[in-house]
Structure formats: structure tokens, C-alpha cells
Design a protein around this motif. Structure first.
Motif, PDB file in Angstrom:
ATOM      1  N   ALA A 198       0.856  -1.195   0.000  1.00  0.00           N
ATOM      2  CA  ALA A 198       0.000   0.000   0.000  1.00  0.00           C
ATOM      3  C   ALA A 198       0.886   1.236   0.000  1.00  0.00           C
ATOM      4  CB  ALA A 198      -0.909   0.013   1.224  1.00  0.00           C
ATOM      5  N   VAL A 199       0.473   2.250  -0.718  1.00  0.00           N
ATOM      6  CA  VAL A 199       1.210   3.522  -0.735  1.00  0.00           C
ATOM      7  C   VAL A 199       0.223   4.668  -0.549  1.00  0.00           C
ATOM      8  CG1 VAL A 199       3.079   2.704  -2.233  1.00  0.00           C
ATOM      9  CG2 VAL A 199       1.044   3.717  -3.240  1.00  0.00           C
ATOM     10  N   ILE A 200       0.728   5.770  -0.013  1.00  0.00           N
ATOM     11  CA  ILE A 200      -0.100   6.957   0.218  1.00  0.00           C
ATOM     12  C   ILE A 200       0.589   8.153  -0.425  1.00  0.00           C
ATOM     13  CG2 ILE A 200      -1.028   8.500   1.994  1.00  0.00           C
ATOM     14  CD1 ILE A 200      -1.254   5.976   3.777  1.00  0.00           C
ATOM     15  N   LEU A 201      -0.116   8.821  -1.313  1.00  0.00           N
ATOM     16  CA  LEU A 201       0.462   9.941  -2.057  1.00  0.00           C
ATOM     17  C   LEU A 201      -0.089  11.267  -1.556  1.00  0.00           C
ATOM     18  CD1 LEU A 201       0.673   7.376  -4.007  1.00  0.00           C
ATOM     19  CD2 LEU A 201       1.089   9.075  -5.801  1.00  0.00           C
ATOM     20  N   LYS A 202       0.754  12.301  -1.651  1.00  0.00           N
ATOM     21  CA  LYS A 202       0.393  13.628  -1.141  1.00  0.00           C
ATOM     22  C   LYS A 202       1.222  14.650  -1.900  1.00  0.00           C
ATOM     23  CE  LYS A 202      -0.408  15.733   3.354  1.00  0.00           C
ATOM     24  NZ  LYS A 202       0.384  16.793   3.896  1.00  0.00           N
ATOM     25  N   ARG A 203       0.659  15.811  -2.102  1.00  0.00           N
ATOM     26  CA  ARG A 203       1.418  16.887  -2.759  1.00  0.00           C
ATOM     27  C   ARG A 203       2.382  17.531  -1.773  1.00  0.00           C
ATOM     28  NH1 ARG A 203      -3.028  18.312  -4.947  1.00  0.00           N
ATOM     29  NH2 ARG A 203      -3.452  19.835  -3.328  1.00  0.00           N
ATOM     30  N   ASN A 204       3.541  17.960  -2.325  1.00  0.00           N
ATOM     31  CA  ASN A 204       4.482  18.785  -1.566  1.00  0.00           C
ATOM     32  C   ASN A 204       4.906  18.188  -0.229  1.00  0.00           C
ATOM     33  OD1 ASN A 204       4.248  20.752  -3.607  1.00  0.00           O
ATOM     34  ND2 ASN A 204       2.415  21.596  -2.626  1.00  0.00           N
ATOM     35  N   SER A 205       5.120  16.905  -0.213  1.00  0.00           N
ATOM     36  CA  SER A 205       5.710  16.283   0.966  1.00  0.00           C
ATOM     37  C   SER A 205       7.155  15.933   0.601  1.00  0.00           C
ATOM     38  CB  SER A 205       4.874  15.071   1.375  1.00  0.00           C
ATOM     39  OG  SER A 205       5.350  14.536   2.582  1.00  0.00           O
ATOM     40  N   ALA A 206       7.728  14.952   1.276  1.00  0.00           N
ATOM     41  CA  ALA A 206       9.158  14.651   1.079  1.00  0.00           C
ATOM     42  C   ALA A 206       9.384  13.622  -0.033  1.00  0.00           C
ATOM     43  CB  ALA A 206       9.717  14.135   2.399  1.00  0.00           C
ATOM     44  N   SER A 207      10.648  13.315  -0.287  1.00  0.00           N
ATOM     45  CA  SER A 207      11.045  12.269  -1.236  1.00  0.00           C
ATOM     46  C   SER A 207      10.550  10.932  -0.721  1.00  0.00           C
ATOM     47  CB  SER A 207      12.568  12.280  -1.356  1.00  0.00           C
ATOM     48  OG  SER A 207      13.055  11.055  -1.833  1.00  0.00           O
ATOM     49  N   PRO A 208      10.301   9.957  -1.590  1.00  0.00           N
ATOM     50  CA  PRO A 208      10.428   9.970  -3.053  1.00  0.00           C
ATOM     51  C   PRO A 208       9.232  10.622  -3.760  1.00  0.00           C
ATOM     52  CG  PRO A 208       9.865   7.773  -2.266  1.00  0.00           C
ATOM     53  CD  PRO A 208      10.036   8.622  -1.053  1.00  0.00           C
ATOM     54  N   PHE A 209       9.512  11.021  -4.997  1.00  0.00           N
ATOM     55  CA  PHE A 209       8.507  11.697  -5.804  1.00  0.00           C
ATOM     56  C   PHE A 209       8.140  10.870  -7.039  1.00  0.00           C
ATOM     57  CE2 PHE A 209      11.171  14.900  -3.739  1.00  0.00           C
ATOM     58  CZ  PHE A 209      10.221  15.625  -3.039  1.00  0.00           C
ATOM     59  N   VAL A 210       6.886  10.998  -7.445  1.00  0.00           N
ATOM     60  CA  VAL A 210       6.478  10.500  -8.765  1.00  0.00           C
ATOM     61  C   VAL A 210       6.744  11.631  -9.747  1.00  0.00           C
ATOM     62  CG1 VAL A 210       4.559   9.734 -10.212  1.00  0.00           C
ATOM     63  CG2 VAL A 210       4.684   8.990  -7.823  1.00  0.00           C
ATOM     64  N   ARG A 211       7.628  11.383 -10.709  1.00  0.00           N
ATOM     65  CA  ARG A 211       7.966  12.443 -11.660  1.00  0.00           C
ATOM     66  C   ARG A 211       7.117  12.378 -12.926  1.00  0.00           C
ATOM     67  NH1 ARG A 211      13.471  14.140 -10.845  1.00  0.00           N
ATOM     68  NH2 ARG A 211      13.377  15.113 -12.884  1.00  0.00           N
ATOM     69  N   ALA A 212       6.827  11.160 -13.354  1.00  0.00           N
ATOM     70  CA  ALA A 212       6.027  10.977 -14.571  1.00  0.00           C
ATOM     71  C   ALA A 212       5.399   9.597 -14.552  1.00  0.00           C
ATOM     72  CB  ALA A 212       6.900  11.133 -15.807  1.00  0.00           C
ATOM     73  N   VAL A 213       4.369   9.440 -15.360  1.00  0.00           N
ATOM     74  CA  VAL A 213       3.723   8.135 -15.514  1.00  0.00           C
ATOM     75  C   VAL A 213       3.499   7.867 -17.003  1.00  0.00           C
ATOM     76  CG1 VAL A 213       2.553   8.315 -13.280  1.00  0.00           C
ATOM     77  CG2 VAL A 213       1.371   9.098 -15.346  1.00  0.00           C
ATOM     78  N   THR A 214       3.577   6.609 -17.384  1.00  0.00           N
ATOM     79  CA  THR A 214       3.244   6.219 -18.759  1.00  0.00           C
ATOM     80  C   THR A 214       2.146   5.160 -18.704  1.00  0.00           C
ATOM     81  OG1 THR A 214       5.495   6.653 -19.510  1.00  0.00           O
ATOM     82  CG2 THR A 214       4.121   5.274 -20.936  1.00  0.00           C
ATOM     83  N   ILE A 215       1.046   5.457 -19.370  1.00  0.00           N
ATOM     84  CA  ILE A 215      -0.100   4.543 -19.378  1.00  0.00           C
ATOM     85  C   ILE A 215       0.113   3.498 -20.467  1.00  0.00           C
ATOM     86  CG2 ILE A 215      -2.615   4.373 -19.581  1.00  0.00           C
ATOM     87  CD1 ILE A 215      -2.768   7.361 -18.844  1.00  0.00           C
ATOM     88  N   GLY A 216       0.045   2.238 -20.086  1.00  0.00           N
ATOM     89  CA  GLY A 216       0.314   1.161 -21.041  1.00  0.00           C
ATOM     90  C   GLY A 216      -0.854   0.858 -21.960  1.00  0.00           C
ATOM     91  N   LYS A 217      -0.528   0.227 -23.090  1.00  0.00           N
ATOM     92  CA  LYS A 217      -1.552  -0.281 -24.010  1.00  0.00           C
ATOM     93  C   LYS A 217      -1.659  -1.793 -23.826  1.00  0.00           C
ATOM     94  CE  LYS A 217      -0.030   2.933 -27.549  1.00  0.00           C
ATOM     95  NZ  LYS A 217       0.679   3.039 -28.832  1.00  0.00           N
ATOM     96  N   ILE A 218      -2.786  -2.346 -24.205  1.00  0.00           N
ATOM     97  CA  ILE A 218      -2.928  -3.797 -24.180  1.00  0.00           C
ATOM     98  C   ILE A 218      -2.119  -4.374 -25.336  1.00  0.00           C
ATOM     99  CG2 ILE A 218      -4.547  -5.712 -24.489  1.00  0.00           C
ATOM    100  CD1 ILE A 218      -6.646  -4.014 -23.028  1.00  0.00           C
ATOM    101  N   GLU A 219      -1.207  -5.281 -25.005  1.00  0.00           N
ATOM    102  CA  GLU A 219      -0.370  -5.940 -26.012  1.00  0.00           C
ATOM    103  C   GLU A 219      -0.726  -7.419 -26.044  1.00  0.00           C
ATOM    104  OE1 GLU A 219       1.794  -4.460 -27.997  1.00  0.00           O
ATOM    105  OE2 GLU A 219       1.658  -2.454 -27.067  1.00  0.00           O
ATOM    106  N   ASP A 220      -0.761  -7.976 -27.220  1.00  0.00           N
ATOM    107  CA  ASP A 220      -1.144  -9.376 -27.352  1.00  0.00           C
ATOM    108  C   ASP A 220      -0.390  -9.988 -28.524  1.00  0.00           C
ATOM    109  OD1 ASP A 220      -2.351 -11.841 -27.615  1.00  0.00           O
ATOM    110  OD2 ASP A 220      -4.380 -11.096 -27.253  1.00  0.00           O
ATOM    111  N   LYS A 221       0.649 -10.745 -28.208  1.00  0.00           N
ATOM    112  CA  LYS A 221       1.479 -11.339 -29.262  1.00  0.00           C
ATOM    113  C   LYS A 221       1.098 -12.785 -29.531  1.00  0.00           C
ATOM    114  CE  LYS A 221       3.823  -7.560 -29.782  1.00  0.00           C
ATOM    115  NZ  LYS A 221       3.141  -6.595 -30.656  1.00  0.00           N
ATOM    116  N   GLY A 222      -0.051 -13.192 -29.061  1.00  0.00           N
ATOM    117  CA  GLY A 222      -0.554 -14.512 -29.421  1.00  0.00           C
ATOM    118  C   GLY A 222      -0.146 -15.645 -28.496  1.00  0.00           C
TER     119      GLY A 222
END
Lengths: 339, 339
Positions: free
Chosen positions: B171-195
Motif C-alpha cells: 500500500a502507498v499513500i500519495l500527497k502533494r508537496n511532501s518529502a522524497s520519493p517523488f512521482v515524476r512521470a507516468v506512462t499509461i500502457g496499451k494492451i499488447e497481445d502477441k498470441g
């Protein structure tokens, strides 16, 4: 920054439009009172596939494709999409929209899924995280029956309080600064569990969730039911609807003349033998896309609250004698921009 | 407004902190190489409950409770939370956190769930939709075996490519303007299906999803693997990890000396008989909370990419001969605020 109101309501900071929508349903739903409203009615609920699960996926893909075509977009125009369904591990969605090659976020809210999807799409469009964001869900009578209840061939008797899972899908596409209708605010529901254990009476299990979320919205925004044309729930059915109206009445909140329930609307109670009404993710999603959004667009409706409801049980939890936790998420939809 | 980069990456606009975290695991996980890192190790995987499903829920509730206590918050301080798990209809979560009485949004991303939860928590904290937002997930060997594979009592043989579902929750708890570590960016994945159709080789099914998302992030941000201490996946196991490194190598992207996989880390490959490694939502979630977040907090690690992976199959889709669609969502975690 988004404006939080009270404990669970978030007002949109921008004009968050529902830019497009589509509804795709099965034969029985096409024969119901709203049959003419839907974009596509399949003739045999198979959608050209050789299993009902594949049919559900095809139906869901068709809903998204139709919504995109209506607003002259292609899948690659979508920033990302939210989707989920009732099947174990949400395979209706994974196989339904996997081919679109669009960033995807899976959600699970049982029959509240379309409200959860619109809620998250609205928040992410409002913040600029997404430009054009879709939300989709589906349910299929034949996949739900064999997963949750009995093989269709068994011909099990249904209890008076049971509901009929709709074969239906609804998809919506949200965008900032487009035309009416607009998402004005959203209220995130809490899990409510009043101890109901009868999986054939999900209306009773879900009514407390709708009660909690509608009350939360009215309290957070200091609004009254009079300010809305309708307070729409889905899918409480006839049993759950009576409980919801009564629970709010006990708190001095009168919604009897404003309340509509998608589970009570989708099928004809006299002639379609659905007992307490319709249910399934697709029930409220298809009526939202087929009926309510067009009525808001035309200005016939000005403001509605749309509170889809979900029962978060599984066959395993029922077999272990557990209660039915439920949830309801609410969207304030308006023909007016209101900023 | 949030800053979108390329097709699928969103940079945080504010300092989005991971304020607190907790990991709760079972006996076997406690005996593994990272056993000392976890907040709580149960002695018999039952967590005081009379069914394994109830045990999974109890484990998940304990993870959220522990994360809250560590940052001196109570459930009512949470704006809302995201959660999901591998059980049909995500009952591990509904029963695990229902009592917290917190607005809740259910998600489904199979073993990518913790990354999806952090991603959505980060976006909503960044935009101000939420002040303090939690994300949680879990898996349990005994609930997964009987749902996806065989009753434990059957003692089925496991193939060399199979993975061992972790009994673990993070479990994690996120909050603005608190201490390290920080989430800098996120990448949303696509559904991949190679069979890939072999449900006993999920590493091979999921590797293309990790490949697609990591490549998308590097392309969207114009960054190279050299800028990160580690590129962490979960849970590809030994088979999927080799495929991922090779797929990226073919595109001229070398991650071999940066890559760590939670599936390869959680158990001792020599002495714990887990074949291709660990898996399950809790595998990467518990190692993130037990190992990586503390290392970022202490400054031992500066920047990591965390790309959890999920296989979106069900027993029904496998029985119908369908392929295994997969997805991976990515989080850039940093000890530096970077704004």
C-alpha cells in the motif's frame, strides 16, 4: 486546481464535455421501451461470434467504434481510455478494446462501472492529463448467467427479487471545451455493506450505496433534489428503488417524484418477465448513452444526477456466506456549462 | 495543467510525494531474500482468518492501516483510494478496505495493479482532485491457485515456465508537496497481445507489454536507460525478463545492466522452488514498498523506472483457447523533486 467540496465531491474546473456516446444492445433490450434509442440492436446477441464472451467483447468494441465515428475521431485520437465489465478479470474489456492500441486503464465497479469510468475520465480531462478520453463498459445476459448463476441450459428458476442482466454496452468520449452535455461534478462512492447476503436481491444490497452517495453529493454541494430534473440510479430495480426512496425520506430528502432507475426502465415490467428489473454494467451505460445524454444535448433535460450502483460480490464470496458490499458513484450532468 | 509528453506519458506538474508505504507478506515471502524488508510477515498465511480469501482481505487491510499509521494519518484523512486484486470481482479489495469508509475507486490491471493505482493516485493528487490518496493491491498464493489453477490438495505439477503467486500486499499513500520519493512521470500502457496462449508462461505473454511501455516512456521523454539506477519490472520472472531485454536490444536499447524484475527478486531461485519466479499483484507491490521506496527515500537510489506488468487472462478465456492480452504501466520514481 480541481475544487474539492466536502468529503467526496469534486467540481470540474473547466468545461468538461461529453463529446460523443454510443449504445449497443441485444435483442431483448431492443424490444424494450427504449429500443428505438440505441445505436445498434443485435438480432441474436451473438454479434457474429462463436462464444457469448467473444460476443460481449465485440459488442463493447462496437460501442467505442460507434462513439468515435459519431464525433469523427479515430482510436489514435484518444489520449487513453477507461473500461471494465462483470466478467472474471474483466476479459470482456481486454478482448473488446485491446485492438484499438490506445493507452488503457482497467476499472472494476461492477454495475457502477460506467459512472466510475466517466468520473475518472472527467477528472483526467479536467486536469489536462488527457485531451480526449473514453469510458466503456458492457454486460451480457448469457456470459453473466453462466458465470454468476447457472448454465443457460439448466433453465434455473429466478426469484421475484432477481434482476435480468442486460446485454448492452455504452461508451462515452469526454473532451474539454466542447459542446453540451457537461460533467459539472462527481462524487466518489464509499463501499457500503448493510449485511445483505442474498445474491438474488442485489437491489436491496445496492440501495444503501446509492443512498450514501446521493446524500453525500447533496451535503457536499448544499443542493436539493429540486434543482435536478431527475435523479437517476442504475440498477436498483423495483425492490432497491423503493428502499432508496424510503432511506432518503427518513432523512427528510424527498426524491420520489425525481427518481428514475435504469433497471426499472430498460425492460417492460409487464411483458418482458425480468422480475425486479434489469441490471448489469450495460443497463445504465446503454440508457445513459441511448436516452439521457441525447435528452441533455437537446436541452429537454437541464440537470440530472446519474448514480450508477454496483454490487461487489463474487460467487466465491457468496459461497463463503459473505455479505454483498456495494458502491455507487455519482455524476452531475448538465446541459449548462455552469462555470 | 498536467503536461502530456508524446503519446502516453504525463509529467507531474507539482511535487507529488509518496508520503508513506507498507508491505505485508506471507511466510514463504518472509523467508526469501527480502524477508527483512517487509513491515509484517504472517506465520501461516491465514492472517487469523478461516478462509484464504478472508486472509487476503485481512492482509490488504493491514497494509493500508500500516501505511496510514506510519505517516500518522487515519482513514478519514484519505480523500479517496484506488485498489484491486486478482480475485474474481476483486473481492480481496472490497472486503479488505470496505470498512475504512473512504471513497473508493476499484481498478483492475492484474499484476500491474499497483502501478495503475499509483499512476491514478499521482494524477489525481497532482491535479488537486485528491489531497491524500492511497493505492493498494494484494495477491495470495492459496486464493490464486484454487481460482486460476487447481485446488491446493490436488498437488498439481508446475511447468518450468510457471511462476509462484506471491502472498503479499503493498500500500502507498500519495500527497502533494511532501518529502522524497517523488512521482515524476507516468506512462499509461496499451494492451499488447502477441498470441501467447500458455497460461503457465505468463512471463512470455507480459514481456511485450513491458517492452512497449518502457520504449514508449523513453521515446516520449527522450531519456535513455543510463539516466536511471534501475529499470524495474514486475513480474516477468526469468523467462519474461530475458525476452524483455532481448526485445529492447533489437531496437538498440540496452537495459541488461539496469534491469531488475520483482518476480526474480522476491524468492530465492536456488532454494525456494518457484520455477520461473514470483508473480501476483503483491509481488511488485511488496518489493516496491519494502525495498525500492526506502532505497529512494534514503537517497541510495536516485531514479528508477517501475513498470509493473499484468496478464489480463481469465480461466474462461484460456478454456476458450484465447490468447493472453497483457499490459504494463510505468512510474518514474525519483529522490529528486525535479521541477
Amino acid at each position: 486546481m480541481s475544487q474539492r467540496l466536502g468529503q467526496a465531491t469534486i467540481m470540474m474546473d473547466n468545461a468538461v464535455s461529453i463529446r460523443s456516446w454510443a449504445s449497443v444492445v441485444g435483442k431483448k433490450e431492443g424490444e424494450g421501451p427504449f429500443g428505438d434509442c440505441f445505436d445498434y440492436v443485435d438480432k441474436d446477441d451473438r454479434f457474429g461470434q462463436d462464444s457469448f464472451e467473444k460476443a460481449e467483447s465485440a459488442m463493447q468494441g462496437l460501442a467505442v467504434q460507434t462513439a468515435l465515428e459519431k464525433c469523427k475521431h479515430t482510436p489514435s485520437d484518444l489520449s487513453f481510455m477507461f473500461g471494465g465489465d462483470l466478467l472474471n478479470q474483466c476479459i470482456g474489456t481486454s478482448f473488446g478494446i485491446g485492438d484499438f492500441n490506445v493507452p488503457f486503464l482497467g476499472i472494476y465497479g461492477a454495475c457502477s462501472t460506467i459512472a466510475e469510468g466517466i468520473l475518472l475520465a472527467a477528472l483526467t480531462v479536467d486536469s489536462g492529463a488527457g485531451d480526449i478520453v473514453a469510458a466503456v463498459t458492457s454486460s451480457h445476459f448469457c456470459t453473466a448467467e453462466r458465470q454468476y448463476r447457472f448454465p443457460l441450459e439448466y433453465g434455473g428458476q429466478r426469484t421475484p427479487t432477481s434482476q435480468w442482466t442486460a446485454t448492452a454496452s455504452g461508451a462515452v468520449i469526454l473532451k474539454r471545451n466542447s459542446a453540451s452535455p457537461f460533467v459539472r461534478a462527481v462524487t466518489i462512492g464509499k463501499i457500503e455493506d448493510k449485511g445483505i447476503k442474498d445474491a438474488n436481491n442485489m437491489g436491496a444490497a445496492m440501495a444503501p450505496a446509492a443512498y450514501s452517495t446521493i446524500k453525500q453529493f447533496l451535503s457536499d454541494t448544499k443542493k436539493s433534489p429540486d434543482e435536478f430534473d431527475h435523479i437517476v440510479t442504475g440498477d436498483l430495480g423495483s425492490v432497491g428503488s423503493r428502499i432508496l426512496v424510503e432511506l432518503l425520506h427518513r432523512d427528510g430528502i424527498e426524491i420520489a417524484d425525481k427518481h428514475l432507475d435504469c433497471g426499472c426502465m430498460l425492460f417492460d415490467p409487464e411483458n418482458q418477465d425480468v422480475h425486479a428489473g434489469g441490471s448489469g454494467c450495460g443497463c445504465s451505460a446503454s440508457l445513459l448513452a441511448g436516452h439521457f445524454l441525447p435528452e441533455l444535448k437537446s436541452g429537454k433535460l437541464k440537470n440530472i444526477l446519474f448514480a450508477a450502483t454496483g454490487a461487489l460480490l463474487s460467487t466465491t464470496s457468496s459461497q463463503q456466506g459473505m455479505t454483498i458490499p456495494s458502491i455507487s458513484h455519482l455524476i452531475w450532468l448538465s446541459s449548462e456549462i455552469g462555470l
